[in-house]
Write a protein that holds these residues in place. Structure first.
Motif, PDB file in Angstrom:
ATOM      1  N   VAL A  55     134.787  36.602 102.481  1.00 42.60           N
ATOM      2  CA  VAL A  55     133.824  37.669 102.721  1.00 42.60           C
ATOM      3  C   VAL A  55     133.752  38.588 101.507  1.00 42.60           C
ATOM      4  O   VAL A  55     134.776  38.911 100.893  1.00 42.60           O
ATOM      5  CB  VAL A  55     134.209  38.470 103.986  1.00 42.60           C
ATOM      6  CG1 VAL A  55     133.575  39.852 103.999  1.00 42.60           C
ATOM      7  CG2 VAL A  55     133.802  37.696 105.234  1.00 42.60           C
ATOM      8  N   ILE A  56     132.538  38.991 101.147  1.00 44.93           N
ATOM      9  CA  ILE A  56     132.320  39.974 100.079  1.00 44.93           C
ATOM     10  C   ILE A  56     131.615  41.165 100.706  1.00 44.93           C
ATOM     11  O   ILE A  56     130.443  41.077 101.081  1.00 44.93           O
ATOM     12  CB  ILE A  56     131.499  39.384  98.927  1.00 44.93           C
ATOM     13  CG1 ILE A  56     132.227  38.168  98.326  1.00 44.93           C
ATOM     14  CG2 ILE A  56     131.240  40.443  97.853  1.00 44.93           C
ATOM     15  CD1 ILE A  56     131.422  37.399  97.311  1.00 44.93           C
ATOM     16  N   LEU A  57     132.344  42.257 100.849  1.00 47.99           N
ATOM     17  CA  LEU A  57     131.855  43.466 101.529  1.00 47.99           C
ATOM     18  C   LEU A  57     131.811  44.591 100.506  1.00 47.99           C
ATOM     19  O   LEU A  57     132.760  45.338 100.331  1.00 47.99           O
ATOM     20  CB  LEU A  57     132.785  43.815 102.689  1.00 47.99           C
ATOM     21  CG  LEU A  57     132.422  45.025 103.547  1.00 47.99           C
ATOM     22  CD1 LEU A  57     131.246  44.716 104.450  1.00 47.99           C
ATOM     23  CD2 LEU A  57     133.617  45.473 104.370  1.00 47.99           C
ATOM     24  N   MET A  58     130.717  44.673  99.781  1.00 49.39           N
ATOM     25  CA  MET A  58     130.612  45.646  98.682  1.00 49.39           C
ATOM     26  C   MET A  58     129.190  46.169  98.555  1.00 49.39           C
ATOM     27  O   MET A  58     128.231  45.537  99.008  1.00 49.39           O
ATOM     28  CB  MET A  58     131.006  45.003  97.348  1.00 49.39           C
ATOM     29  CG  MET A  58     132.440  44.552  97.238  1.00 49.39           C
ATOM     30  SD  MET A  58     132.790  43.986  95.548  1.00 49.39           S
ATOM     31  CE  MET A  58     134.441  43.311  95.748  1.00 49.39           C
ATOM     32  N   ASP A  59     129.073  47.313  97.892  1.00 51.05           N
ATOM     33  CA  ASP A  59     127.776  47.819  97.473  1.00 51.05           C
ATOM     34  C   ASP A  59     127.252  46.945  96.339  1.00 51.05           C
ATOM     35  O   ASP A  59     127.918  45.990  95.908  1.00 51.05           O
ATOM     36  CB  ASP A  59     127.901  49.265  96.967  1.00 51.05           C
ATOM     37  CG  ASP A  59     128.296  50.240  98.063  1.00 51.05           C
ATOM     38  OD1 ASP A  59     127.875  50.039  99.216  1.00 51.05           O
ATOM     39  OD2 ASP A  59     129.032  51.206  97.759  1.00 51.05           O
ATOM     40  N   ASN A  60     126.091  47.284  95.823  1.00 46.80           N
ATOM     41  CA  ASN A  60     125.562  46.597  94.644  1.00 46.80           C
ATOM     42  C   ASN A  60     126.302  47.092  93.403  1.00 46.80           C
ATOM     43  O   ASN A  60     125.845  47.985  92.686  1.00 46.80           O
ATOM     44  CB  ASN A  60     124.065  46.857  94.490  1.00 46.80           C
ATOM     45  CG  ASN A  60     123.225  45.956  95.368  1.00 46.80           C
ATOM     46  OD1 ASN A  60     123.742  45.340  96.296  1.00 46.80           O
ATOM     47  ND2 ASN A  60     121.944  45.881  95.085  1.00 46.80           N
ATOM     48  N   PRO A  83     127.833  46.537 103.682  1.00 47.27           N
ATOM     49  CA  PRO A  83     128.848  47.520 104.076  1.00 47.27           C
ATOM     50  C   PRO A  83     128.443  48.401 105.242  1.00 47.27           C
ATOM     51  O   PRO A  83     129.290  49.056 105.852  1.00 47.27           O
ATOM     52  CB  PRO A  83     129.047  48.361 102.808  1.00 47.27           C
ATOM     53  CG  PRO A  83     128.597  47.488 101.691  1.00 47.27           C
ATOM     54  CD  PRO A  83     127.478  46.679 102.256  1.00 47.27           C
ATOM     55  N   SER A  84     127.149  48.429 105.569  1.00 44.78           N
ATOM     56  CA  SER A  84     126.719  49.226 106.718  1.00 44.78           C
ATOM     57  C   SER A  84     127.203  48.614 108.031  1.00 44.78           C
ATOM     58  O   SER A  84     127.190  49.283 109.069  1.00 44.78           O
ATOM     59  CB  SER A  84     125.198  49.364 106.741  1.00 44.78           C
ATOM     60  OG  SER A  84     124.576  48.105 106.940  1.00 44.78           O
ATOM     61  N   LEU A  85     127.629  47.366 107.995  1.00 45.46           N
ATOM     62  CA  LEU A  85     128.168  46.716 109.192  1.00 45.46           C
ATOM     63  C   LEU A  85     129.609  47.171 109.387  1.00 45.46           C
ATOM     64  O   LEU A  85     130.457  46.957 108.526  1.00 45.46           O
ATOM     65  CB  LEU A  85     128.105  45.197 109.046  1.00 45.46           C
ATOM     66  CG  LEU A  85     128.477  44.383 110.285  1.00 45.46           C
ATOM     67  CD1 LEU A  85     127.485  44.631 111.411  1.00 45.46           C
ATOM     68  CD2 LEU A  85     128.535  42.896 109.953  1.00 45.46           C
ATOM     69  N   LYS A  86     129.883  47.791 110.514  1.00 47.43           N
ATOM     70  CA  LYS A  86     131.214  48.354 110.746  1.00 47.43           C
ATOM     71  C   LYS A  86     131.684  48.042 112.167  1.00 47.43           C
ATOM     72  O   LYS A  86     130.946  47.485 112.980  1.00 47.43           O
ATOM     73  CB  LYS A  86     131.187  49.877 110.553  1.00 47.43           C
ATOM     74  CG  LYS A  86     130.764  50.351 109.170  1.00 47.43           C
ATOM     75  CD  LYS A  86     130.749  51.868 109.097  1.00 47.43           C
ATOM     76  CE  LYS A  86     130.401  52.365 107.694  1.00 47.43           C
ATOM     77  NZ  LYS A  86     128.997  52.125 107.351  1.00 47.43           N
ATOM     78  N   GLY A  87     132.916  48.418 112.444  1.00 47.26           N
ATOM     79  CA  GLY A  87     133.447  48.357 113.804  1.00 47.26           C
ATOM     80  C   GLY A  87     133.357  46.986 114.438  1.00 47.26           C
ATOM     81  O   GLY A  87     133.710  45.977 113.828  1.00 47.26           O
ATOM     82  N   ASN A  88     132.845  46.968 115.684  1.00 46.54           N
ATOM     83  CA  ASN A  88     132.777  45.712 116.426  1.00 46.54           C
ATOM     84  C   ASN A  88     131.897  44.676 115.739  1.00 46.54           C
ATOM     85  O   ASN A  88     132.188  43.470 115.778  1.00 46.54           O
ATOM     86  CB  ASN A  88     132.258  45.971 117.845  1.00 46.54           C
ATOM     87  CG  ASN A  88     133.246  46.731 118.697  1.00 46.54           C
ATOM     88  OD1 ASN A  88     134.449  46.714 118.434  1.00 46.54           O
ATOM     89  ND2 ASN A  88     132.751  47.407 119.723  1.00 46.54           N
ATOM     90  N   ALA A 101     139.954  35.213 102.798  1.00 45.10           N
ATOM     91  CA  ALA A 101     140.110  36.463 102.049  1.00 45.10           C
ATOM     92  C   ALA A 101     138.849  37.307 102.224  1.00 45.10           C
ATOM     93  O   ALA A 101     137.781  36.798 102.581  1.00 45.10           O
ATOM     94  CB  ALA A 101     140.356  36.179 100.564  1.00 45.10           C
ATOM     95  N   ALA A 102     139.008  38.601 101.984  1.00 38.48           N
ATOM     96  CA  ALA A 102     137.875  39.527 102.012  1.00 38.48           C
ATOM     97  C   ALA A 102     137.962  40.414 100.785  1.00 38.48           C
ATOM     98  O   ALA A 102     138.992  41.058 100.543  1.00 38.48           O
ATOM     99  CB  ALA A 102     137.893  40.373 103.282  1.00 38.48           C
ATOM    100  N   LEU A 103     136.905  40.427  99.990  1.00 42.47           N
ATOM    101  CA  LEU A 103     136.841  41.254  98.792  1.00 42.47           C
ATOM    102  C   LEU A 103     135.976  42.465  99.114  1.00 42.47           C
ATOM    103  O   LEU A 103     134.814  42.325  99.507  1.00 42.47           O
ATOM    104  CB  LEU A 103     136.236  40.460  97.633  1.00 42.47           C
ATOM    105  CG  LEU A 103     136.907  39.113  97.315  1.00 42.47           C
ATOM    106  CD1 LEU A 103     136.171  38.396  96.199  1.00 42.47           C
ATOM    107  CD2 LEU A 103     138.354  39.311  96.943  1.00 42.47           C
ATOM    108  N   THR A 104     136.533  43.666  98.936  1.00 44.61           N
ATOM    109  CA  THR A 104     135.806  44.861  99.327  1.00 44.61           C
ATOM    110  C   THR A 104     136.099  45.999  98.357  1.00 44.61           C
ATOM    111  O   THR A 104     136.771  45.804  97.333  1.00 44.61           O
ATOM    112  CB  THR A 104     136.180  45.254 100.781  1.00 44.61           C
ATOM    113  OG1 THR A 104     135.330  46.306 101.218  1.00 44.61           O
ATOM    114  CG2 THR A 104     137.633  45.672 100.897  1.00 44.61           C
ATOM    115  N   GLN A 105     135.563  47.184  98.650  1.00 47.41           N
ATOM    116  CA  GLN A 105     135.802  48.385  97.853  1.00 47.41           C
ATOM    117  C   GLN A 105     136.754  49.308  98.584  1.00 47.41           C
ATOM    118  O   GLN A 105     136.904  49.230  99.804  1.00 47.41           O
ATOM    119  CB  GLN A 105     134.485  49.137  97.624  1.00 47.41           C
ATOM    120  CG  GLN A 105     133.500  48.457  96.720  1.00 47.41           C
ATOM    121  CD  GLN A 105     132.147  49.148  96.756  1.00 47.41           C
ATOM    122  OE1 GLN A 105     131.168  48.566  97.216  1.00 47.41           O
ATOM    123  NE2 GLN A 105     132.062  50.382  96.277  1.00 47.41           N
TER     124      GLN A 105
END
Length: 512
Positions: A55-60, A83-88, A101-105
């Motif tokens: 998963v890549i969970l980042m802004d531009n 990134p606007s996807l949150k919670g459930n 793996a998940a790559l995020t900020q």
């Protein structure tokens, strides 16, 4: 050839050329290639194997683009997530694709970790742009990029799965669209062909990379050696347009929401983007009034009105030389593909008749991730040839010259007095009303008529009245299509990609 090979070729041809502009930072093709090699090696060292989801969970940001190519170089499958996807919602997505793996900020790390709790095999979470020590269990992105491990040497094929991208869910439950390397290569080549992209282009990347339309700005730019100017969104259009001017932007991809914002900027003119070569629209039909406004604002730029969906990225495009003659059309099939309008039996309809658009070509999705029922519904054999074709769920008609016109989503059609009404037709008229910036039309149950239409409007003129809006509609529409009530709102509910979520308009709107 695979998608990551596009980067390797551009880096070999022009290693010093700027690939990405991210604020004051610039990344060359040589550095993007080398850093993604190192990140790929770091992912492999973490246990990422061929076919694993990441998963890549980042802004531009530059790290997002770097991550996409690193995941592919590791032989894995990237899953871009807004990134606007949150919670459930995020938790359900992680449970569905089960990433290694998940790559995020840093600013999304705690939410990502919380969403992964309870999974049988939680992903390793790698965090970019951390300002201090990380919580135990989280890994710094920079450490993986600094890996001294050898470049991955996996053997991959065009038929391998490259990406799972989740639909926006604007019409219901999001589904994971599976795209092979071959499909992404085919559609990016087609897009580059009809847009005439080259290494001389500077493309504005204000649309999320987690959204198909935004993602292909990156893929096509890398394919052609162009520069992509990354923007974190379009909430502050004056700042974005000033940056676009400074960088000499030649390509301006937008959605109707962005077009409405640009047209409301009184200080904007053709001199604001002197290098602009083309404008594109694809996420939702661009109202004819917006097209006319953009043509006046940027008369020297070619405007490409397109239609696409996550399941094939692009399907149609209108040649710019036809935009003034056919502003309500989205053109014909893009190069290397075919489209047909069919009836309920899957057979072609006559010119002028309305039916469902089906798409054929090498750019179709493989299917929906672990959802065989939905896949069978979307990918069906042509009754005549047996060739697999994508049923889009969208209604179209073709005019006498074969140019396609979007009618609406099958699920959106509203029956009034026995007549089938496409909300987008009424919305197109609303957008032509002076003082209307955005509009959405929904059906409301009525004991006598079955349904009546209600309009929800975002006004650019504070003096605009409901009576004036309905009077405008009465002048351009049959009586049964004129909204019976108009509500004014400051904004319309939208997906992260800018599409209006009509069901939320209906659920939250009240009549004024």
């Amino acid at each position: 050839m695979r998608v990551e090979d596009l980067l390797r070729e551009s880096a070999a041809e022009r290693p010093e050329k700027v690939a990405l502009v991210d604020g004051p930072a610039r990344m060359s093709y040589g550095d993007l290639d080398a850093d993604s090699d190192r990140l790929a090696a770091g992912l492999v060292a973490l246990g990422v194997e061929r076919g694993d989801r990441v998963v890549i969970l980042m802004d531009n940001i530059a790290e997002a683009a770097l991550s996409i190519f690193a995941v592919l170089k590791a032989g894995a499958v990237f899953c871009p997530v807004n990134p606007s996807l949150k919670g459930n919602g995020l938790g359900q997505l992680l449970a569905d694709c089960r990433p290694r793996a998940a790559l995020t900020q840093a600013k999304y790390a705690s939410g990502c970790a919380a969403a992964a709790e309870g999974l049988a095999e939680p992903p390793r979470i790698v965090v970019a742009r951390a300002q201090g020590p990380l919580v135990a269990g989280l890994l710094p992105f920079e450490t993986l990029v600094g890996s001294a491990a050898p470049r991955p040497t996996h053997i991959g094929a065009e038929a391998d799965l490259a990406m799972i991208i989740y639909t926006s869910g604007s019409t219901g439950q999001a589904k994971g669209v599976m795209m092979q390397h071959s499909a992404m290569l085919a559609v990016s080549a087609s897009i580059a062909s009809y847009l005439g992209n080259s290494a001389d282009d500077v493309v504005l990347g204000a649309l999320p990379l987690s959204f198909t339309y935004g993602l292909y700005q990156l893929i096509v730019s890398v394919r052609t050696g162009a520069t992509l100017l990354l923007a974190k969104g379009f909430a502050f259009p004056h700042a974005v347009m000033e940056e676009a001017r400074k960088e000499g932007v030649t390509g301006l991809p937008l959605v109707p929401t962005m077009a409405a914002m640009l047209l409301s900027m009184n200080d904007l003119s053709a001199t604001s983007l002197p290098a602009l070569r083309y404008i594109t629209n694809a996420a939702a039909p661009l109202p004819a009034a917006h097209i006319a406004g953009l043509r006046r604002l940027f008369p020297g730029a070619h405007l490409h009105s397109m239609y696409g969906l996550s399941e094939c990225a692009r399907a149609t495009s209108l040649p710019p030389e036809e935009i003034d003659r056919k502003p309500e059309s989205v053109g014909k099939a893009i190069p290397g593909t075919e489209v047909t309008i069919v009836d309920g039996e899957g057979l072609p309809v006559a010119r002028g008749d309305t039916g469902e658009l089906v798409v054929r070509g090498p750019h179709l999705m493989l299917g929906y991730w672990e959802n065989e029922a939905a896949t069978r519904e979307a990918l069906r054999p042509d009754p005549a040839t047996g060739e697999t074709q994508l049923h889009t769920g969208d209604l179209f008609r073709a005019d006498t010259e074969g140019f396609l016109h979007f009618v609406g989503r099958k699920d959106d059609i509203i029956k009034i007095r026995g007549e089938k009404v496409a909300p987008c037709r009424v919305e197109a008229v609303l957008h032509g009303c002076s003082g209307v910036r955005e509009a959405a039309v929904t059906g409301v149950p009525d004991a006598l008529l079955g349904n009546v239409l209600h309009a929800t409007v975002v006004a650019s003129d504070p003096d605009l009245s409901a009576r004036a809006v309905m009077r405008h509609c009465a002048q351009h529409l049959p009586d049964f299509m004129v909204p019976k009530a108009v509500a004014f709102r400051d904004a319309l509910p939208k997906t992260a990609s800018g599409k209006v979520v009509r069901r939320l308009v209906q659920a939250t709107g009240t009549v004024e």
